[in-house]
Structure formats: structure tokens, C-alpha cells
Design a protein around this motif. Structure first.
Motif, short mmCIF file in Angstrom:
data_model
loop_
_atom_site.label_atom_id
_atom_site.label_comp_id
_atom_site.label_asym_id
_atom_site.label_seq_id
_atom_site.Cartn_x
_atom_site.Cartn_y
_atom_site.Cartn_z
N GLY A 1 -18.92 21.29 -28.68
CA GLY A 1 -18.61 19.86 -28.21
C GLY A 1 -17.71 19.77 -27.42
N ILE A 2 -16.68 20.70 -27.19
CA ILE A 2 -15.63 20.57 -26.25
C ILE A 2 -15.72 20.18 -24.94
CG2 ILE A 2 -15.26 23.07 -25.87
CD1 ILE A 2 -12.05 22.65 -26.02
N ARG A 3 -16.98 20.95 -24.48
CA ARG A 3 -17.11 20.76 -23.15
C ARG A 3 -17.43 19.26 -22.75
NH1 ARG A 3 -22.04 24.04 -21.95
NH2 ARG A 3 -20.46 25.65 -21.91
N GLY A 4 -18.25 18.51 -23.46
CA GLY A 4 -18.40 17.21 -23.19
C GLY A 4 -17.25 16.31 -23.65
N ILE A 5 -16.34 16.62 -24.44
CA ILE A 5 -15.33 15.63 -24.64
C ILE A 5 -14.34 16.04 -23.45
CG2 ILE A 5 -12.91 15.46 -25.93
CD1 ILE A 5 -14.91 16.63 -28.51
N VAL A 6 -14.16 17.30 -23.00
CA VAL A 6 -13.28 17.55 -21.86
C VAL A 6 -13.93 16.68 -20.45
CG1 VAL A 6 -12.46 19.14 -20.30
CG2 VAL A 6 -12.14 19.44 -22.80
N GLN A 7 -15.43 16.78 -20.36
CA GLN A 7 -15.78 15.95 -19.32
C GLN A 7 -15.54 14.56 -19.33
OE1 GLN A 7 -19.83 17.36 -19.69
NE2 GLN A 7 -19.67 18.96 -18.44
N SER A 8 -15.42 13.87 -20.45
CA SER A 8 -15.12 12.63 -20.61
C SER A 8 -13.67 12.26 -20.45
CB SER A 8 -15.35 12.20 -22.11
OG SER A 8 -16.61 12.04 -22.38
N LEU A 9 -12.93 13.30 -21.01
CA LEU A 9 -11.38 13.25 -20.36
C LEU A 9 -11.04 13.37 -19.08
CD1 LEU A 9 -8.61 12.95 -21.89
CD2 LEU A 9 -8.78 15.35 -22.25
N GLU A 10 -11.84 14.06 -18.39
CA GLU A 10 -11.52 14.43 -16.63
C GLU A 10 -12.27 12.90 -16.14
OE1 GLU A 10 -14.30 17.42 -15.24
OE2 GLU A 10 -13.12 19.01 -16.55
N SER A 11 -13.34 12.52 -16.63
CA SER A 11 -13.53 11.03 -16.20
C SER A 11 -12.77 10.02 -16.34
CB SER A 11 -14.95 10.51 -16.69
OG SER A 11 -15.93 11.50 -16.47
N ALA B 1 -9.84 17.22 -13.11
CA ALA B 1 -9.74 18.15 -13.94
C ALA B 1 -8.46 18.59 -14.25
CB ALA B 1 -10.84 19.42 -13.25
N MET B 2 -7.39 18.76 -13.54
CA MET B 2 -6.11 19.38 -14.10
C MET B 2 -5.50 18.36 -14.85
SD MET B 2 -4.11 21.80 -13.95
CE MET B 2 -5.01 22.93 -12.38
N ASP B 3 -5.38 17.15 -14.79
CA ASP B 3 -4.76 16.25 -15.48
C ASP B 3 -5.38 16.37 -17.08
OD1 ASP B 3 -2.85 15.74 -13.89
OD2 ASP B 3 -4.09 13.34 -13.60
N ALA B 4 -6.90 16.48 -17.07
CA ALA B 4 -7.63 16.68 -18.34
C ALA B 4 -7.03 18.12 -19.00
CB ALA B 4 -9.16 16.55 -17.93
N ARG B 5 -7.09 19.02 -18.11
CA ARG B 5 -6.89 20.41 -18.58
C ARG B 5 -5.31 20.62 -19.33
NH1 ARG B 5 -11.22 20.48 -16.90
NH2 ARG B 5 -12.57 22.64 -16.47
N HIS B 6 -4.47 19.79 -18.82
CA HIS B 6 -3.07 19.54 -19.40
C HIS B 6 -3.34 18.95 -20.85
CE1 HIS B 6 -1.22 20.77 -15.44
NE2 HIS B 6 -1.24 21.98 -16.25
N ALA B 7 -3.95 17.66 -20.82
CA ALA B 7 -4.30 16.89 -22.02
C ALA B 7 -4.88 17.84 -23.06
CB ALA B 7 -4.90 15.94 -21.72
#
Length: 143
Positions: free
Chosen positions: A88-98, A103-109
């Protein structure tokens, strides 16, 4: 890489940077790590000078970020996303990117949540809690 030493991690990043500069063929893991390195030009000087930085200590007290630790955590996140582990991490991170717009801000979160969960596991001498990790990510993507 399973439980590499500090020196092995550093040599890994020095080697992929050197191979990339020489145009050498990279393994899939090295290519993934190189994409992380390329997204962090502030560390290119360090990776270009292994003799100078191989033994350097970075301390949080000095307000310094250890580039090898930072890059390693990014690489761990990219590996998690590539296999969707924890599930499930992939979908959550995609939501975070949106939500965050890149992507970089999402990765840092994600990094903040991952490091917090590692710290909690070590501090309390308990296994890593995947659900707490995903909950942290969900809060960031919805809040």
C-alpha cells in the motif's frame, strides 16, 4: 545490500558516482541509487572526492546532514516503492506526491515517517511497525 557497514555504504555511493561519470554500465540497484544521487546535486562534490570525505563525520549538532545517510534512506524508500512494501505504500506516496506537488517533497515526507519509525523501534527495542509507518504517511497525505 543487507546491513552494510558505514564504509560499505560510502564506497557504494562513491563507486556508482564514479561509474556514472565514466559512463560505465550500472546494475539495476546502482541505477536506482544514481537517480537518487542525481536528484541531490548538493552531494556531488562529496561523491567526487572520496579521499576527502571517506572518513568525514557529519553531526546533527553542527546542523549538518550526513549525505550518505540521506541518500541511503532515499534508496530504501525507492526500493520500498518499487516492490510496494509495505503493501500500500506506493498508492499512499502517489497521493502524497499529488498533494505536495512533486516527488522530492513527497520522498522527504516519507523519509520523516520512516526515520521516526526506525527511531521508535530502536528506542523501544521492538520490531519496525509497518502499520504505524503507513499511518504516518496517510496522515501526511490527507492532512
Amino acid at each position: 545490500m543487507f546491513n552494510p557497514s558505514r564504509n560499505e555504504v560510502r564506497e557504494f555511493f562513491f563507486a556508482i558516482w564514479s561509474k556514472a561519470q565514466a559512463g560505465s554500465v550500472l546494475t539495476p540497484l546502482e541505477a536506482m541509487a544514481l537517480s537518487v544521487v542525481q536528484a541531490h546535486p548538493e552531494y556531488h562534490e562529496v561523491l567526487s572526492n572520496p579521499e576527502r570525505y571517506r572518513e568525514r563525520e557529519w553531526t546533527p549538532e553542527g546542523g549538518e546532514t550526513n549525505p550518505f545517510l540521506h541518500l541511503s534512506v532515499h534508496l530504501a524508500i525507492e526500493e520500498q516503492l518499487s516492490i510496494d512494501q509495505p503493501p500500500g505504500i506506493r498508492g499512499i506516496v502517489q497521493s502524497l506526491e499529488s498533494k505536495l506537488g512533486n516527488a522530492m517533497d513527497a520522498r522527504h515526507a516519507v523519509m520523516d515517517c520512516l526515520v521516526e519509525q526506525i527511531w521508535q523501534a530502536q528506542r523501544n527495542a521492538v520490531p519496525f511497525n509497518n502499520e504505524a509507518y503507513l499511518d504516518c504517511l496517510r496522515r501526511r497525505s490527507s492532512g
